[in-house]
Design a protein around this motif. Structure first.
Motif, PDB file in Angstrom:
ATOM      1  N   VAL A  16       0.987  -1.200  -0.280  1.00  0.00           N
ATOM      2  CA  VAL A  16       0.049  -0.483  -0.281  1.00  0.00           C
ATOM      3  C   VAL A  16       0.801   1.116   0.092  1.00  0.00           C
ATOM      4  O   VAL A  16       1.958   1.209   0.959  1.00  0.00           O
ATOM      5  CB  VAL A  16      -1.327   0.410   0.988  1.00  0.00           C
ATOM      6  N   VAL A  17       0.332   2.279  -0.564  1.00  0.00           N
ATOM      7  CA  VAL A  17       1.132   3.541  -0.794  1.00  0.00           C
ATOM      8  C   VAL A  17       0.606   4.685  -1.294  1.00  0.00           C
ATOM      9  O   VAL A  17      -0.514   4.338  -1.972  1.00  0.00           O
ATOM     10  CB  VAL A  17       2.457   3.413  -2.220  1.00  0.00           C
ATOM     11  N   THR A  18       0.915   5.248  -0.942  1.00  0.00           N
ATOM     12  CA  THR A  18      -0.538   6.655  -0.526  1.00  0.00           C
ATOM     13  C   THR A  18      -0.415   7.527  -2.182  1.00  0.00           C
ATOM     14  O   THR A  18      -2.002   7.671  -2.702  1.00  0.00           O
ATOM     15  CB  THR A  18       0.196   7.804   0.011  1.00  0.00           C
ATOM     16  N   LEU A  19       0.279   7.684  -2.717  1.00  0.00           N
ATOM     17  CA  LEU A  19      -0.095   8.175  -4.168  1.00  0.00           C
ATOM     18  C   LEU A  19       0.351   7.998  -5.308  1.00  0.00           C
ATOM     19  O   LEU A  19       1.849   8.021  -5.308  1.00  0.00           O
ATOM     20  CB  LEU A  19       0.138   9.452  -4.114  1.00  0.00           C
ATOM     21  N   VAL A  20      -0.650   7.560  -6.142  1.00  0.00           N
ATOM     22  CA  VAL A  20       0.290   7.623  -8.131  1.00  0.00           C
ATOM     23  C   VAL A  20      -0.033   8.792  -8.663  1.00  0.00           C
ATOM     24  O   VAL A  20      -1.501   8.657  -9.067  1.00  0.00           O
ATOM     25  CB  VAL A  20       0.332   6.218  -8.487  1.00  0.00           C
ATOM     26  N   SER A  21       0.669   9.300  -9.470  1.00  0.00           N
ATOM     27  CA  SER A  21       0.209  10.451 -10.717  1.00  0.00           C
ATOM     28  C   SER A  21       0.681  10.119 -11.394  1.00  0.00           C
ATOM     29  O   SER A  21       2.097   9.917 -11.769  1.00  0.00           O
ATOM     30  CB  SER A  21       0.023  10.925  -9.858  1.00  0.00           C
ATOM     31  N   PRO A  22       0.706  10.675 -13.142  1.00  0.00           N
ATOM     32  CA  PRO A  22       1.406  10.324 -14.058  1.00  0.00           C
ATOM     33  C   PRO A  22       2.750  11.464 -13.954  1.00  0.00           C
ATOM     34  O   PRO A  22       3.886  11.337 -14.853  1.00  0.00           O
ATOM     35  CB  PRO A  22       0.409  11.303 -15.106  1.00  0.00           C
ATOM     36  N   ASP A  23       2.463  12.182 -13.124  1.00  0.00           N
ATOM     37  CA  ASP A  23       3.841  13.050 -12.553  1.00  0.00           C
ATOM     38  C   ASP A  23       5.233  12.519 -11.879  1.00  0.00           C
ATOM     39  O   ASP A  23       5.540  12.934 -11.310  1.00  0.00           O
ATOM     40  CB  ASP A  23       3.499  15.128 -12.565  1.00  0.00           C
ATOM     41  N   GLY A  24       4.513  11.503 -11.303  1.00  0.00           N
ATOM     42  CA  GLY A  24       5.397  11.406  -9.985  1.00  0.00           C
ATOM     43  C   GLY A  24       5.286  12.388  -9.285  1.00  0.00           C
ATOM     44  O   GLY A  24       6.508  12.228  -8.166  1.00  0.00           O
ATOM     45  N   ALA A  25       4.197  12.438  -8.885  1.00  0.00           N
ATOM     46  CA  ALA A  25       4.740  13.865  -7.619  1.00  0.00           C
ATOM     47  C   ALA A  25       5.006  13.013  -6.252  1.00  0.00           C
ATOM     48  O   ALA A  25       5.932  14.282  -5.836  1.00  0.00           O
ATOM     49  CB  ALA A  25       3.502  14.273  -7.304  1.00  0.00           C
ATOM     50  N   TYR A  26       3.948  11.973  -5.832  1.00  0.00           N
ATOM     51  CA  TYR A  26       4.687  11.356  -4.438  1.00  0.00           C
ATOM     52  C   TYR A  26       6.095  10.685  -4.710  1.00  0.00           C
ATOM     53  O   TYR A  26       6.970  10.765  -3.421  1.00  0.00           O
ATOM     54  CB  TYR A  26       3.911  10.306  -4.454  1.00  0.00           C
ATOM     55  N   GLY A  27       6.905  10.320  -5.404  1.00  0.00           N
ATOM     56  CA  GLY A  27       8.261  10.485  -4.893  1.00  0.00           C
ATOM     57  C   GLY A  27       8.655   9.189  -5.481  1.00  0.00           C
ATOM     58  O   GLY A  27       8.368   7.737  -5.592  1.00  0.00           O
ATOM     59  N   GLY A  28       9.731   8.794  -4.429  1.00  0.00           N
ATOM     60  CA  GLY A  28      10.836   7.496  -4.090  1.00  0.00           C
ATOM     61  C   GLY A  28       9.822   6.418  -3.739  1.00  0.00           C
ATOM     62  O   GLY A  28      10.162   5.014  -3.743  1.00  0.00           O
ATOM     63  N   PRO A  29       8.601   7.005  -2.637  1.00  0.00           N
ATOM     64  CA  PRO A  29       7.837   5.491  -2.219  1.00  0.00           C
ATOM     65  C   PRO A  29       7.255   4.952  -3.266  1.00  0.00           C
ATOM     66  O   PRO A  29       7.044   3.390  -3.147  1.00  0.00           O
ATOM     67  CB  PRO A  29       7.121   5.868  -0.644  1.00  0.00           C
ATOM     68  N   ALA A  82      -4.277 -11.678   2.067  1.00  0.00           N
ATOM     69  CA  ALA A  82      -2.965 -11.315   2.093  1.00  0.00           C
ATOM     70  C   ALA A  82      -1.830 -12.738   3.379  1.00  0.00           C
ATOM     71  O   ALA A  82      -2.547 -12.356   4.765  1.00  0.00           O
ATOM     72  CB  ALA A  82      -2.829 -10.371   2.911  1.00  0.00           C
ATOM     73  N   ASP A  83      -0.545 -13.423   2.955  1.00  0.00           N
ATOM     74  CA  ASP A  83      -0.467 -13.345   3.910  1.00  0.00           C
ATOM     75  C   ASP A  83       0.900 -12.602   4.879  1.00  0.00           C
ATOM     76  O   ASP A  83       0.896 -12.188   5.468  1.00  0.00           O
ATOM     77  CB  ASP A  83       0.882 -14.599   3.457  1.00  0.00           C
ATOM     78  N   VAL A  84       1.027 -11.304   4.236  1.00  0.00           N
ATOM     79  CA  VAL A  84       1.637  -9.836   4.938  1.00  0.00           C
ATOM     80  C   VAL A  84       1.145  -8.638   3.826  1.00  0.00           C
ATOM     81  O   VAL A  84       0.785  -9.250   2.686  1.00  0.00           O
ATOM     82  CB  VAL A  84       3.001 -10.531   4.751  1.00  0.00           C
ATOM     83  N   VAL A  85       1.381  -7.490   4.703  1.00  0.00           N
ATOM     84  CA  VAL A  85       1.022  -6.088   4.037  1.00  0.00           C
ATOM     85  C   VAL A  85       2.688  -5.313   4.160  1.00  0.00           C
ATOM     86  O   VAL A  85       2.952  -5.851   5.136  1.00  0.00           O
ATOM     87  CB  VAL A  85      -0.161  -5.649   4.695  1.00  0.00           C
ATOM     88  N   HIS A  86       2.957  -5.185   3.109  1.00  0.00           N
ATOM     89  CA  HIS A  86       3.841  -3.600   3.114  1.00  0.00           C
ATOM     90  C   HIS A  86       4.081  -2.610   2.922  1.00  0.00           C
ATOM     91  O   HIS A  86       2.470  -1.890   2.489  1.00  0.00           O
ATOM     92  CB  HIS A  86       4.874  -3.686   2.241  1.00  0.00           C
ATOM     93  N   LEU A  87       3.137  -1.589   4.077  1.00  0.00           N
ATOM     94  CA  LEU A  87       2.664  -0.057   4.874  1.00  0.00           C
ATOM     95  C   LEU A  87       3.607   0.736   3.731  1.00  0.00           C
ATOM     96  O   LEU A  87       5.113   0.876   4.390  1.00  0.00           O
ATOM     97  CB  LEU A  87       2.651  -0.714   5.900  1.00  0.00           C
ATOM     98  N   HIS A  88       3.579   1.299   3.584  1.00  0.00           N
ATOM     99  CA  HIS A  88       5.140   2.372   3.104  1.00  0.00           C
ATOM    100  C   HIS A  88       4.209   3.957   3.333  1.00  0.00           C
ATOM    101  O   HIS A  88       4.070   4.655   3.055  1.00  0.00           O
ATOM    102  CB  HIS A  88       5.066   2.737   1.722  1.00  0.00           C
ATOM    103  N   LEU A  89       4.942   3.821   4.740  1.00  0.00           N
ATOM    104  CA  LEU A  89       3.622   4.496   5.797  1.00  0.00           C
ATOM    105  C   LEU A  89       3.758   6.005   5.578  1.00  0.00           C
ATOM    106  O   LEU A  89       5.520   6.702   6.210  1.00  0.00           O
ATOM    107  CB  LEU A  89       4.125   3.591   7.032  1.00  0.00           C
ATOM    108  N   ALA A  90       3.266   6.678   6.422  1.00  0.00           N
ATOM    109  CA  ALA A  90       2.870   8.111   6.666  1.00  0.00           C
ATOM    110  C   ALA A  90       2.158   8.907   7.000  1.00  0.00           C
ATOM    111  O   ALA A  90       1.025   7.818   7.362  1.00  0.00           O
ATOM    112  CB  ALA A  90       3.334   9.272   4.941  1.00  0.00           C
ATOM    113  N   ARG A  91       2.404   9.741   7.456  1.00  0.00           N
ATOM    114  CA  ARG A  91       0.863  10.224   8.649  1.00  0.00           C
ATOM    115  C   ARG A  91       0.238  10.907   7.330  1.00  0.00           C
ATOM    116  O   ARG A  91       0.555  12.135   6.847  1.00  0.00           O
ATOM    117  CB  ARG A  91       1.892  11.706   9.370  1.00  0.00           C
ATOM    118  N   ASP A  92      -0.483  10.180   6.875  1.00  0.00           N
ATOM    119  CA  ASP A  92      -1.870  10.464   5.474  1.00  0.00           C
ATOM    120  C   ASP A  92      -2.452   9.509   5.418  1.00  0.00           C
ATOM    121  O   ASP A  92      -3.186   8.844   7.000  1.00  0.00           O
ATOM    122  CB  ASP A  92      -1.352  11.133   3.851  1.00  0.00           C
TER     123      ASP A  92
END
Length: 199
Positions: free
Chosen positions: A6-19, A91-101
């Motif tokens: 799970v990750v916060t945001l995907v967009s065509p301009d890659g605004a969320y960057g590295g995660p 699900a066997d396991v969840v990988h959270l790309h965690l942020a305060r959002d």
């Protein structure tokens, strides 16, 4: 394994960057190794469903900003939660790309309620903060999620120090995880200067 990321945001301009790039590389490699991988993310704009690579099921849900002036922290993706809840059952396991959002913290709460094992990777996004919103979120949920994780991954010494400050030095789930990158495919061709030359 049945793996959910799970990750916060995907967009065509890659605004969320590295995660997002890290999630992309991880999920592609896990799929290549035979695991079943799904990625859940908030989305803004027209994003190709094959964004995370072949074999990875991409589940995108419209990201909404509900708290003005808070950057990514004010984003939420409410339509993601029912689908994620159903998926977590298997699900066997969840990988959270965690942020305060308000995309990631509700997703983390679902993992806690479902009792599914999860790991967190904070990408330097969770550190000591004097902002009131951060303090409220930490008290209500962030610290609980970090402490309940099977692993809390850090990349830089600065990130390790911040997480140690939040969790206490005795917290045993902290572990370094470097950013994986795809291996380049290198072919050994004849050097142009020697091509066609025979002794």
């Amino acid at each position: 394994m049945n793996i959910v990321q799970v990750v916060t945001l995907v967009s065509p301009d890659g605004a969320y960057g590295g995660p997002v790039r890290v999630a992309q590389n991880q999920s592609s490699e896990l799929s290549r190794r035979g695991h079943q991988v799904q990625i859940f993310a908030g989305a803004r704009g027209d994003v190709d469903e094959a964004y995370f690579g072949p074999g990875v099921r991409t589940r995108l849900f419209k990201a909404l900003r509900i708290i003005p002036g808070t950057g990514f922290a004010g984003l939420c993706a409410p339509t993601m939660l029912p689908s994620l809840w159903r998926t977590l059952k298997n699900a066997d396991v969840v990988h959270l790309h965690l942020a305060r959002d308000l995309v990631m913290l509700p997703a983390a709460l679902l993992c806690l309620v479902r009792g599914v094992p999860f790991v967190v990777q904070t990408h330097g996004m969770i550190d000591e903060s004097e902002k009131m919103l951060a303090k409220i979120l930490d008290r209500l949920l962030t610290l609980r999620v970090l402490r309940a994780s099977q692993r809390c991954f850090w990349l830089t010494p600065e990130e390790q120090a911040s997480l140690s400050e939040l969790l206490g030095d005795s917290h045993r789930t902290l572990e370094r995880l470097v950013n994986g990158v795809p291996l380049a495919e290198i072919t050994l061709d004849q050097h142009p200067a020697t091509a066609g030359h025979h002794e």
